[in-house]
Design an enzyme around this catalytic site. Structure first.
Site, PDB file in Angstrom:
ATOM      1  CE  LYS A  12      64.329 -32.705 -41.323  1.00 19.22           C
ATOM      2  NZ  LYS A  12      65.296 -32.730 -42.410  1.00 19.22           N
ATOM      3  CB  THR A  29      62.214 -28.805 -39.177  1.00 21.40           C
ATOM      4  OG1 THR A  29      60.951 -28.165 -39.152  1.00 21.40           O
ATOM      5  CG2 THR A  29      62.240 -29.887 -38.122  1.00 21.40           C
ATOM      6  CE1 TYR A  46      61.034 -34.058 -41.584  1.00 24.90           C
ATOM      7  CE2 TYR A  46      59.445 -32.524 -40.632  1.00 24.90           C
ATOM      8  CZ  TYR A  46      60.612 -32.760 -41.333  1.00 24.90           C
ATOM      9  OH  TYR A  46      61.370 -31.697 -41.774  1.00 24.90           O
ATOM     10  CG  HIS A  47      58.234 -31.744 -36.962  1.00 25.70           C
ATOM     11  ND1 HIS A  47      56.949 -32.022 -37.382  1.00 25.70           N
ATOM     12  CD2 HIS A  47      58.581 -30.609 -37.620  1.00 25.70           C
ATOM     13  CE1 HIS A  47      56.540 -31.094 -38.243  1.00 25.70           C
ATOM     14  NE2 HIS A  47      57.514 -30.226 -38.405  1.00 25.70           N
ATOM     15  CB  SER A  91      55.094 -35.139 -36.641  1.00 25.34           C
ATOM     16  OG  SER A  91      56.285 -34.737 -37.307  1.00 25.34           O
TER      17      SER A  91
HETATM   18  P1  NAD Z   1      61.510 -33.505 -50.856  1.00 27.44           P
HETATM   19  O1  NAD Z   1      60.871 -34.738 -50.344  1.00 27.44           O
HETATM   20  O2  NAD Z   1      60.902 -32.829 -52.034  1.00 27.44           O
HETATM   21  O3  NAD Z   1      63.043 -33.818 -51.211  1.00 27.44           O
HETATM   22  C1  NAD Z   1      63.836 -34.714 -50.497  1.00 27.44           C
HETATM   23  C2  NAD Z   1      64.610 -35.547 -51.500  1.00 27.44           C
HETATM   24  O4  NAD Z   1      65.446 -36.468 -50.792  1.00 27.44           O
HETATM   25  C3  NAD Z   1      63.698 -36.380 -52.407  1.00 27.44           C
HETATM   26  O5  NAD Z   1      64.012 -36.182 -53.754  1.00 27.44           O
HETATM   27  C4  NAD Z   1      63.942 -37.825 -51.965  1.00 27.44           C
HETATM   28  O6  NAD Z   1      63.825 -38.740 -53.026  1.00 27.44           O
HETATM   29  C5  NAD Z   1      65.354 -37.745 -51.389  1.00 27.44           C
HETATM   30  N1  NAD Z   1      65.636 -38.754 -50.347  1.00 27.44           N
HETATM   31  C6  NAD Z   1      64.894 -39.018 -49.247  1.00 27.44           C
HETATM   32  N2  NAD Z   1      65.457 -40.015 -48.552  1.00 27.44           N
HETATM   33  C7  NAD Z   1      66.595 -40.370 -49.218  1.00 27.44           C
HETATM   34  C8  NAD Z   1      67.593 -41.340 -48.991  1.00 27.44           C
HETATM   35  N3  NAD Z   1      67.553 -42.173 -47.947  1.00 27.44           N
HETATM   36  N4  NAD Z   1      68.613 -41.438 -49.874  1.00 27.44           N
HETATM   37  C9  NAD Z   1      68.680 -40.622 -50.959  1.00 27.44           C
HETATM   38  N5  NAD Z   1      67.748 -39.681 -51.219  1.00 27.44           N
HETATM   39  C10 NAD Z   1      66.704 -39.569 -50.352  1.00 27.44           C
HETATM   40  O7  NAD Z   1      61.638 -32.510 -49.617  1.00 27.44           O
HETATM   41  P2  NAD Z   1      61.952 -30.935 -49.598  1.00 27.44           P
HETATM   42  O8  NAD Z   1      60.695 -30.217 -49.370  1.00 27.44           O
HETATM   43  O9  NAD Z   1      62.819 -30.574 -50.731  1.00 27.44           O
HETATM   44  O10 NAD Z   1      62.790 -30.841 -48.250  1.00 27.44           O
HETATM   45  C11 NAD Z   1      64.186 -31.010 -48.254  1.00 27.44           C
HETATM   46  C12 NAD Z   1      64.720 -30.935 -46.828  1.00 27.44           C
HETATM   47  O11 NAD Z   1      64.391 -29.687 -46.250  1.00 27.44           O
HETATM   48  C13 NAD Z   1      64.151 -32.007 -45.918  1.00 27.44           C
HETATM   49  O12 NAD Z   1      65.164 -32.489 -45.082  1.00 27.44           O
HETATM   50  C14 NAD Z   1      63.108 -31.267 -45.120  1.00 27.44           C
HETATM   51  O13 NAD Z   1      62.928 -31.869 -43.865  1.00 27.44           O
HETATM   52  C15 NAD Z   1      63.696 -29.882 -45.019  1.00 27.44           C
HETATM   53  N6  NAD Z   1      62.670 -28.853 -44.853  1.00 27.44           N
HETATM   54  C16 NAD Z   1      61.713 -28.676 -45.825  1.00 27.44           C
HETATM   55  C17 NAD Z   1      60.744 -27.678 -45.659  1.00 27.44           C
HETATM   56  C18 NAD Z   1      59.646 -27.440 -46.654  1.00 27.44           C
HETATM   57  O14 NAD Z   1      58.766 -26.597 -46.403  1.00 27.44           O
HETATM   58  N7  NAD Z   1      59.644 -28.125 -47.806  1.00 27.44           N
HETATM   59  C19 NAD Z   1      60.779 -26.874 -44.513  1.00 27.44           C
HETATM   60  C20 NAD Z   1      61.769 -27.082 -43.553  1.00 27.44           C
HETATM   61  C21 NAD Z   1      62.707 -28.072 -43.743  1.00 27.44           C
HETATM   62  N1  USQ Z   2      47.745 -26.623 -41.717  1.00 27.35           N
HETATM   63  C1  USQ Z   2      46.463 -26.154 -41.890  1.00 27.35           C
HETATM   64  N2  USQ Z   2      45.814 -26.481 -43.037  1.00 27.35           N
HETATM   65  C2  USQ Z   2      46.377 -27.219 -44.022  1.00 27.35           C
HETATM   66  C3  USQ Z   2      47.708 -27.687 -43.861  1.00 27.35           C
HETATM   67  C4  USQ Z   2      48.351 -27.368 -42.688  1.00 27.35           C
HETATM   68  O1  USQ Z   2      45.905 -25.478 -41.040  1.00 27.35           O
HETATM   69  O2  USQ Z   2      45.730 -27.481 -45.034  1.00 27.35           O
HETATM   70  C5  USQ Z   2      48.482 -26.272 -40.501  1.00 27.35           C
HETATM   71  C6  USQ Z   2      49.039 -27.454 -39.744  1.00 27.35           C
HETATM   72  O3  USQ Z   2      48.106 -27.982 -38.838  1.00 27.35           O
HETATM   73  C7  USQ Z   2      50.243 -26.855 -39.068  1.00 27.35           C
HETATM   74  C8  USQ Z   2      50.699 -25.772 -40.044  1.00 27.35           C
HETATM   75  O4  USQ Z   2      49.601 -25.522 -40.911  1.00 27.35           O
HETATM   76  O5  USQ Z   2      49.886 -26.225 -37.886  1.00 27.35           O
HETATM   77  C9  USQ Z   2      51.898 -26.148 -40.881  1.00 27.35           C
HETATM   78  O6  USQ Z   2      51.635 -27.358 -41.567  1.00 27.35           O
HETATM   79  P1  USQ Z   2      52.485 -27.747 -42.867  1.00 27.35           P
HETATM   80  O7  USQ Z   2      51.987 -29.058 -43.361  1.00 27.35           O
HETATM   81  O8  USQ Z   2      52.539 -26.603 -43.808  1.00 27.35           O
HETATM   82  O9  USQ Z   2      53.970 -27.862 -42.261  1.00 27.35           O
HETATM   83  P2  USQ Z   2      54.671 -28.954 -41.332  1.00 27.35           P
HETATM   84  O10 USQ Z   2      53.858 -30.163 -41.166  1.00 27.35           O
HETATM   85  O11 USQ Z   2      55.145 -28.273 -40.102  1.00 27.35           O
HETATM   86  O12 USQ Z   2      55.919 -29.369 -42.221  1.00 27.35           O
HETATM   87  C10 USQ Z   2      56.518 -28.505 -43.197  1.00 27.35           C
HETATM   88  C11 USQ Z   2      57.434 -29.370 -44.044  1.00 27.35           C
HETATM   89  C12 USQ Z   2      58.525 -29.948 -43.139  1.00 27.35           C
HETATM   90  C13 USQ Z   2      59.237 -28.818 -42.412  1.00 27.35           C
HETATM   91  C14 USQ Z   2      58.250 -27.945 -41.651  1.00 27.35           C
HETATM   92  C15 USQ Z   2      58.898 -26.693 -41.100  1.00 27.35           C
HETATM   93  O13 USQ Z   2      56.690 -30.424 -44.666  1.00 27.35           O
HETATM   94  O14 USQ Z   2      59.452 -30.676 -43.940  1.00 27.35           O
HETATM   95  O15 USQ Z   2      60.161 -29.353 -41.507  1.00 27.35           O
HETATM   96  O16 USQ Z   2      57.232 -27.475 -42.567  1.00 27.35           O
HETATM   97  S1  USQ Z   2      58.233 -26.246 -39.537  1.00 27.35           S
HETATM   98  O17 USQ Z   2      56.788 -26.112 -39.666  1.00 27.35           O
HETATM   99  O18 USQ Z   2      58.867 -25.040 -39.141  1.00 27.35           O
HETATM  100  O19 USQ Z   2      58.540 -27.346 -38.636  1.00 27.35           O
END
Ligand code: NAD
Ligand code: USQ
Length: 394
Positions: free
Chosen positions: A185, A144, A181-182, A179
């Site tokens: 990564k 991320t 979570y972040h 966070s």
């Molecule tokens: P998502 O939660 O929709 O999909 C993740 C999938 O992985 C789910 O179906 C979940 O059941 C599965 N999973 C989680 N833990 C597991 C485990 N231990 N074993 C087997 N399966 C497992 O998430 P997404 O939005 O599709 O994101 C996918 C990836 O991309 C993540 O790693 C996320 O961090 C990354 N990412 C997402 C975004 C975004 O905006 N959605 C942005 C940047 C990075």
């Molecule tokens: N935000 C608002 N209003 C909202 C929701 C979010 O102002 O209703 C703000 C948050 O405070 C933050 C930004 O928007 O500053 C992004 O929030 P987000 O929830 O859209 O994204 P984030 O928490 O960063 O996480 C998402 C995905 C995560 C991925 C990440 C990419 O859930 O899996 O890793 O985006 S990045 O942001 O580049 O780290």
């Protein structure tokens, strides 16, 4: 190519699996369905209904004539990971399978521990399984942009040249994640880089920005092939949330001053970037990082884009920021490596937002307005979520 897509039941994993299958690759998907369990835990649901994986795989075979193998199991279960690699014998693994919500990881200690255990241990099991079975397997791992945080200097793609007391080196770019979570990564990145160094693995870490959108060429081939769409305060990402809020007449929830600037990309570009990484693999022993986003916007700019695209009246509500983050800051991040490989980005045009608004409109009856507000406060170690939901988050 034989490609295993981990997290293939999720928002991004599912359309990626379909896309790669459509392009002629042999695909297997792995998932433990924990994402569907989070919905039950939070009392929310995807805006767009998503049938179960078995049905979706059958539907894909009917529609495309191509088979995708499904493997149900948990990456934190090392024997499962090993068995799956043995059975599928992939040439590449695309790893999406992590807990991906920053707010979810900040609910309380238990959710922070779960997130880091799930993500870090799952990836570590995978690294060992690849090293022991076939170190030539190319690992394409979703990281991320949030690993870098918001430093007051330009962000580079993974590495930065530093001169210190007259000596120069190229070092991993400093990480200041926002966070638990972040941070998971960040830990993954270190583990993957180390595994490449000691065992000669090959890996691409895709530091992806925030994804928006819901439809791809393949998911629109049949309604049952749709991918999920989260809009709630825990799993919904900002642009997708703003589109839902506009359609149901909820004020756009801009947190704080809205100056938080992030890299974003269209879901169709996620698919394209993953494919480019697969077709141009890392070398043996190489750990490389691509910054995977196409444009940067502040939260307020994203809100304005939605306001401009929506035909009706939309209000903005400045919500007190539940997160600890800079609300105004410098942000300039390099993202040339995927462009150099040939990425042709879909940019955030009004027409893109309008098609997303149309998806929302089709499912507006499923919107639970009570799920929209933020419920997780970064400053509290045990979230109010427990008391507001009336249920134990355990
Ligand atoms: P998502 O939660 O929709 O999909 C993740 C999938 O992985 C789910 O179906 C979940 O059941 C599965 N999973 C989680 N833990 C597991 C485990 N231990 N074993 C087997 N399966 C497992 O998430 P997404 O939005 O599709 O994101 C996918 C990836 O991309 C993540 O790693 C996320 O961090 C990354 N990412 C997402 C975004 C975004 O905006 N959605 C942005 C940047 C990075
Ligand atoms: N935000 C608002 N209003 C909202 C929701 C979010 O102002 O209703 C703000 C948050 O405070 C933050 C930004 O928007 O500053 C992004 O929030 P987000 O929830 O859209 O994204 P984030 O928490 O960063 O996480 C998402 C995905 C995560 C991925 C990440 C990419 O859930 O899996 O890793 O985006 S990045 O942001 O580049 O780290």
């Amino acid at each position: 190519m034989r490609i295993l897509v981990l997290g293939g039941d999720g928002y991004l994993g599912w359309p990626t699996a379909l896309h790669l299958s459509h392009r002629g690759h042999d695909i297997g998907v792995v998932d433990n369905f924990v994402r569907r369990q989070y919905d039950h835990e939070m009392g929310v649901a995807s805006l767009v209904p998503v049938p179960n994986l078995r049905h979706r795989l059958q539907m894909w075979e009917q529609v495309s004539g191509r088979r995708i193998d499904g493997f149900v199991g948990d990456l934190t279960d090392a024997p499962f990971v090993e068995r799956t690699l043995d059975r599928f014998e992939p040439e590449a693994v695309v790893h999406f399978a992590e807990q991906r919500s920053a707010p979810y990881s900040m609910i309380d200690r238990q959710h922070a521990v779960y997130t880091q255990y799930n993500n870090v241990v799952g990836t570590l099991n995978l690294l060992y399984a690849i090293a022991e079975r076939d170190p030539s397997i190319h690992l394409v791992k979703l990281g991320t942009m949030g690993e870098y945080g918001t430093p007051n200097i330009d962000i580079e793609e993974g590495f930065i040249e530093i001169t210190h007391k007259g000596r120069t080196d190229v070092l991993p770019y400093p990480k200041q994640a926002g966070s638990f979570y972040h941070l998971s990564k960040v830990h993954d990145s270190h583990n993957i880089q180390f595994a490449c160094r000691i065992w000669g693995l090959r890996a691409t870490d895709l530091n992806q920005g925030i994804v928006y959108g819901q439809e791809t060429d393949e998911t629109t081939m049949h309604p049952d092939l749709a991918t999920r769409f989260d809009y709630d305060g825990v799993f919904g990402t900002v642009l997708n949330r703003f589109c839902v809020q506009a359609v149901v007449g909820h004020p756009l929830t801009v947190y704080g001053q809205g100056g938080q600037t992030r890299g974003v990309l269209d879901i169709r570009d996620t698919l394209a970037c993953v494919e480019l990484a697969l077709l141009n693999p890392a070398d043996k022993g190489e750990y490389r990082v691509f910054n995977q986003f196409t444009e940067t916007f502040s939260v307020r700019q994203m809100a304005n884009r939605v306001i401009e695209a929506y035909p009706g009246k939309v209000h903005v509500e400045e919500v007190e920021d539940p997160r600890v983050e800079k609300e105004e800051h410098y942000y300039r991040a390099a993202h040339t490596k995927l462009l150099d490989l040939g990425l042709l980005p879909h940019l955030l045009e009004a027409s893109t937002i309008r098609s997303l608004l149309a998806v929302v409109d089709r499912h507006r009856d499923r919107v639970d307005v009570d799920a929209i507000g933020p419920t997780v406060d970064w400053r509290r170690t045990a979230s109010a979520l427990r008391t507001t939901s009336g249920l134990s988050a355990g």
